[in-house]
Design a protein around this motif. Structure first.
Motif, PDB file in Angstrom:
ATOM      1  N   GLU A 246      13.782  33.631  22.957  1.00 31.03           N
ATOM      2  CA  GLU A 246      12.552  32.839  23.041  1.00 31.03           C
ATOM      3  C   GLU A 246      12.867  31.355  23.162  1.00 31.03           C
ATOM      4  O   GLU A 246      12.201  30.634  23.925  1.00 31.03           O
ATOM      5  N   VAL A 247      13.866  30.888  22.438  1.00 33.96           N
ATOM      6  CA  VAL A 247      14.276  29.484  22.534  1.00 33.96           C
ATOM      7  C   VAL A 247      14.731  29.168  23.951  1.00 33.96           C
ATOM      8  O   VAL A 247      14.357  28.137  24.530  1.00 33.96           O
ATOM      9  N   MET A 248      15.531  30.058  24.527  1.00 32.50           N
ATOM     10  CA  MET A 248      16.036  29.842  25.880  1.00 32.50           C
ATOM     11  C   MET A 248      14.909  29.792  26.896  1.00 32.50           C
ATOM     12  O   MET A 248      14.884  28.924  27.778  1.00 32.50           O
ATOM     13  N   LEU A 249      13.950  30.720  26.795  1.00 33.87           N
ATOM     14  CA  LEU A 249      12.838  30.742  27.744  1.00 33.87           C
ATOM     15  C   LEU A 249      12.009  29.468  27.636  1.00 33.87           C
ATOM     16  O   LEU A 249      11.575  28.905  28.650  1.00 33.87           O
ATOM     17  N   ARG A 250      11.771  29.003  26.420  1.00 34.83           N
ATOM     18  CA  ARG A 250      11.010  27.768  26.226  1.00 34.83           C
ATOM     19  C   ARG A 250      11.739  26.565  26.806  1.00 34.83           C
ATOM     20  O   ARG A 250      11.103  25.590  27.220  1.00 34.83           O
ATOM     21  N   ALA A 251      13.064  26.636  26.821  1.00 33.50           N
ATOM     22  CA  ALA A 251      13.876  25.536  27.354  1.00 33.50           C
ATOM     23  C   ALA A 251      14.081  25.664  28.868  1.00 33.50           C
ATOM     24  O   ALA A 251      14.795  24.847  29.457  1.00 33.50           O
ATOM     25  N   GLY A 252      13.478  26.692  29.466  1.00 36.28           N
ATOM     26  CA  GLY A 252      13.608  26.879  30.911  1.00 36.28           C
ATOM     27  C   GLY A 252      14.885  27.566  31.328  1.00 36.28           C
ATOM     28  O   GLY A 252      15.245  27.540  32.514  1.00 36.28           O
ATOM     29  N   LEU A 253      15.585  28.179  30.380  1.00 31.99           N
ATOM     30  CA  LEU A 253      16.821  28.899  30.689  1.00 31.99           C
ATOM     31  C   LEU A 253      16.487  30.364  30.945  1.00 31.99           C
ATOM     32  O   LEU A 253      16.324  31.145  30.011  1.00 31.99           O
ATOM     33  N   ARG A 254      16.366  30.725  32.218  1.00 28.19           N
ATOM     34  CA  ARG A 254      15.953  32.077  32.599  1.00 28.19           C
ATOM     35  C   ARG A 254      17.068  32.752  33.392  1.00 28.19           C
ATOM     36  O   ARG A 254      17.304  32.424  34.551  1.00 28.19           O
ATOM     37  N   PRO A 255      17.776  33.708  32.783  1.00 28.55           N
ATOM     38  CA  PRO A 255      18.870  34.380  33.494  1.00 28.55           C
ATOM     39  C   PRO A 255      18.356  35.214  34.658  1.00 28.55           C
ATOM     40  O   PRO A 255      17.340  35.898  34.558  1.00 28.55           O
ATOM     41  N   ASP A 256      19.064  35.115  35.776  1.00 36.70           N
ATOM     42  CA  ASP A 256      18.699  35.877  36.970  1.00 36.70           C
ATOM     43  C   ASP A 256      19.824  36.814  37.400  1.00 36.70           C
ATOM     44  O   ASP A 256      19.576  37.919  37.845  1.00 36.70           O
ATOM     45  N   HIS A 257      21.054  36.359  37.260  1.00 34.67           N
ATOM     46  CA  HIS A 257      22.202  37.174  37.646  1.00 34.67           C
ATOM     47  C   HIS A 257      23.424  36.676  36.889  1.00 34.67           C
ATOM     48  O   HIS A 257      23.361  35.686  36.160  1.00 34.67           O
ATOM     49  N   GLY A 258      24.532  37.388  37.045  1.00 38.59           N
ATOM     50  CA  GLY A 258      25.750  36.968  36.359  1.00 38.59           C
ATOM     51  C   GLY A 258      26.803  38.043  36.411  1.00 38.59           C
ATOM     52  O   GLY A 258      26.770  38.928  37.268  1.00 38.59           O
ATOM     53  N   GLU A 259      27.745  37.947  35.501  1.00 42.79           N
ATOM     54  CA  GLU A 259      28.824  38.930  35.441  1.00 42.79           C
ATOM     55  C   GLU A 259      29.167  39.231  33.993  1.00 42.79           C
ATOM     56  O   GLU A 259      28.904  38.427  33.093  1.00 42.79           O
ATOM     57  N   GLN A 260      29.739  40.411  33.793  1.00 42.32           N
ATOM     58  CA  GLN A 260      30.143  40.823  32.452  1.00 42.32           C
ATOM     59  C   GLN A 260      31.491  41.513  32.514  1.00 42.32           C
ATOM     60  O   GLN A 260      31.724  42.336  33.397  1.00 42.32           O
ATOM     61  N   ARG A 261      32.368  41.156  31.597  1.00 43.02           N
ATOM     62  CA  ARG A 261      33.697  41.764  31.511  1.00 43.02           C
ATOM     63  C   ARG A 261      33.860  42.442  30.159  1.00 43.02           C
ATOM     64  O   ARG A 261      33.329  41.973  29.154  1.00 43.02           O
TER      65      ARG A 261
ATOM     66  N   LEU B 280      17.010  27.771  14.440  1.00 42.16           N
ATOM     67  CA  LEU B 280      16.182  28.624  15.286  1.00 42.16           C
ATOM     68  C   LEU B 280      14.779  28.811  14.724  1.00 42.16           C
ATOM     69  O   LEU B 280      13.857  29.173  15.475  1.00 42.16           O
ATOM     70  N   GLY B 281      14.605  28.597  13.439  1.00 40.04           N
ATOM     71  CA  GLY B 281      13.307  28.826  12.837  1.00 40.04           C
ATOM     72  C   GLY B 281      12.945  30.301  12.902  1.00 40.04           C
ATOM     73  O   GLY B 281      13.772  31.175  12.649  1.00 40.04           O
ATOM     74  N   ASP B 282      11.699  30.565  13.285  1.00 42.04           N
ATOM     75  CA  ASP B 282      11.226  31.953  13.383  1.00 42.04           C
ATOM     76  C   ASP B 282      11.413  32.533  14.783  1.00 42.04           C
ATOM     77  O   ASP B 282      11.011  33.663  15.043  1.00 42.04           O
ATOM     78  N   LEU B 283      12.008  31.755  15.691  1.00 40.74           N
ATOM     79  CA  LEU B 283      12.167  32.195  17.071  1.00 40.74           C
ATOM     80  C   LEU B 283      13.475  32.946  17.268  1.00 40.74           C
ATOM     81  O   LEU B 283      14.475  32.667  16.608  1.00 40.74           O
TER      82      LEU B 283
ATOM     83  N   LEU C 209      17.167  46.821  21.772  1.00 42.51           N
ATOM     84  CA  LEU C 209      17.403  47.816  20.726  1.00 42.51           C
ATOM     85  C   LEU C 209      16.085  48.346  20.158  1.00 42.51           C
ATOM     86  O   LEU C 209      15.942  49.539  19.905  1.00 42.51           O
ATOM     87  N   ALA C 210      15.113  47.437  19.985  1.00 41.77           N
ATOM     88  CA  ALA C 210      13.817  47.862  19.456  1.00 41.77           C
ATOM     89  C   ALA C 210      13.140  48.847  20.395  1.00 41.77           C
ATOM     90  O   ALA C 210      12.475  49.786  19.950  1.00 41.77           O
ATOM     91  N   ASP C 211      13.301  48.624  21.716  1.00 43.43           N
ATOM     92  CA  ASP C 211      12.698  49.538  22.694  1.00 43.43           C
ATOM     93  C   ASP C 211      13.246  50.955  22.551  1.00 43.43           C
ATOM     94  O   ASP C 211      12.596  51.929  22.935  1.00 43.43           O
ATOM     95  N   GLN C 212      14.457  51.073  22.003  1.00 47.62           N
ATOM     96  CA  GLN C 212      15.068  52.389  21.803  1.00 47.62           C
ATOM     97  C   GLN C 212      14.846  52.902  20.371  1.00 47.62           C
ATOM     98  O   GLN C 212      15.442  53.894  19.964  1.00 47.62           O
ATOM     99  N   GLY C 213      14.000  52.200  19.640  1.00 46.41           N
ATOM    100  CA  GLY C 213      13.690  52.637  18.287  1.00 46.41           C
ATOM    101  C   GLY C 213      14.792  52.353  17.286  1.00 46.41           C
ATOM    102  O   GLY C 213      14.857  52.999  16.233  1.00 46.41           O
ATOM    103  N   ILE C 214      15.661  51.387  17.591  1.00 45.15           N
ATOM    104  CA  ILE C 214      16.785  51.056  16.717  1.00 45.15           C
ATOM    105  C   ILE C 214      16.435  49.797  15.931  1.00 45.15           C
ATOM    106  O   ILE C 214      16.248  48.720  16.508  1.00 45.15           O
ATOM    107  N   ASP C 215      16.322  49.906  14.623  1.00 44.99           N
ATOM    108  CA  ASP C 215      15.897  48.802  13.767  1.00 44.99           C
ATOM    109  C   ASP C 215      17.117  48.004  13.322  1.00 44.99           C
ATOM    110  O   ASP C 215      17.978  48.517  12.599  1.00 44.99           O
ATOM    111  N   THR C 216      17.187  46.747  13.762  1.00 44.11           N
ATOM    112  CA  THR C 216      18.312  45.879  13.396  1.00 44.11           C
ATOM    113  C   THR C 216      17.803  44.546  12.869  1.00 44.11           C
ATOM    114  O   THR C 216      16.647  44.185  13.062  1.00 44.11           O
ATOM    115  N   ARG C 217      18.683  43.838  12.185  1.00 41.26           N
ATOM    116  CA  ARG C 217      18.362  42.475  11.776  1.00 41.26           C
ATOM    117  C   ARG C 217      19.531  41.573  12.141  1.00 41.26           C
ATOM    118  O   ARG C 217      20.690  42.013  12.173  1.00 41.26           O
ATOM    119  N   VAL C 218      19.231  40.322  12.380  1.00 38.68           N
ATOM    120  CA  VAL C 218      20.229  39.349  12.824  1.00 38.68           C
ATOM    121  C   VAL C 218      20.485  38.341  11.718  1.00 38.68           C
ATOM    122  O   VAL C 218      19.548  37.880  11.053  1.00 38.68           O
TER     123      VAL C 218
END
Length: 235
Positions: free
Chosen positions: A164-179, A157-160, A87-96
């Motif tokens: 970022e948490v997933m990448l640090r834990a070695g969880l790197r998505p490569d493929h999948g499916e979406q419905r 989650l702290g400030d992450l 979203l940030a790459d498209q200039g859309i400012d959001t908060r979680v």
């Protein structure tokens, strides 16, 4: 001393030279990530880093490619690095807002995903537009209880970001499916989304896996149809 160029920088330089020299005409589609990874003898992650640099330099315009991808207000989102970055790459400012981080047991989900354990770490969040405070999504992420993730219910989650948490834990998505489906939201969902019970939302279910097929993440999202759409490409 001459600085040592990283692998992705070498790839960036090689492809940029081909584009600027006219070897690759403007508008020509680059080979896919897999083909580029084979050509340069690197991982697809390295290729993605090179493509990101080419995109920043204005030499290419990247998108998720053929298949399906999500749009926000008509603009394609590349969510491989997470919704916040996309979203940030498209200039859309959001908060979680993180509503809950907890360990859950879900036999039905584990069976559907072909997992041996029904234990997941669930992160429940909403995302809202900074401009007007409207909630545009309600997301529940189910992660495997691997080191770096299973501690989240106690540590948070702290400030992450979750990505970022997933990448640090070695969880790197490569493929999948979406419905994708459309449905009316219930009373609790309406309260979280600040809408009326019975309002229509897009219901997406996305499962991501690593390159070796191991489970990375299952995300259930309710997306505001006034902003989000799903694009399908074929042929």
């Amino acid at each position: 001393m001459t600085a040592v160029r990283l692998k992705h920088q070498q790839i960036t330089e090689a492809l940029a030279k081909e584009i600027r020299s006219g070897h690759r005409p403007a508008g020509e589609q680059l080979p896919g990530e897999h083909a580029l990874a084979q050509r340069f003898g690197v991982s697809r992650t390295t290729v993605r880093a090179a493509l990101a640099e080419l995109n920043e330099a204005g030499l290419i315009a990247t998108r998720t490619g053929k298949g399906s991808y999500v749009l926000f207000d008509g603009r394609p989102l590349d969510d491989r690095l997470g919704w916040a970055h996309a979203l940030a790459d498209q200039g859309i400012d959001t908060r979680v807002r993180t509503l809950a981080v907890e360990e859950v047991h879900d036999e039905e989900l584990a069976g559907r995903l072909g997992l041996d354990t029904p234990v997941f770490i669930q992160v429940e969040r909403t995302r809202e537009l900074v401009a007007d405070g409207s909630v545009i999504s309600y997301e529940r992420s189910f992660l495997p209880p691997v080191p770096g993730v299973r501690e989240l219910p106690k540590q948070g989650l702290g400030d992450l970001s979750l990505t970022e948490v997933m990448l640090r834990a070695g969880l790197r998505p490569d493929h999948g499916e979406q419905r994708l489906a459309g449905r009316r939201i219930d009373v609790r969902e309406a309260e979280v989304l600040r809408r009326a019970p019975g309002d229509w939302f897009l219901d997406t279910r996305r499962t991501s896996r690593a390159a070796d097929g191991s489970f990375v993440e299952h995300v259930v999202s309710l997306l505001d149809p006034d902003h989000f759409q799903l694009s399908l490409e074929f042929g």
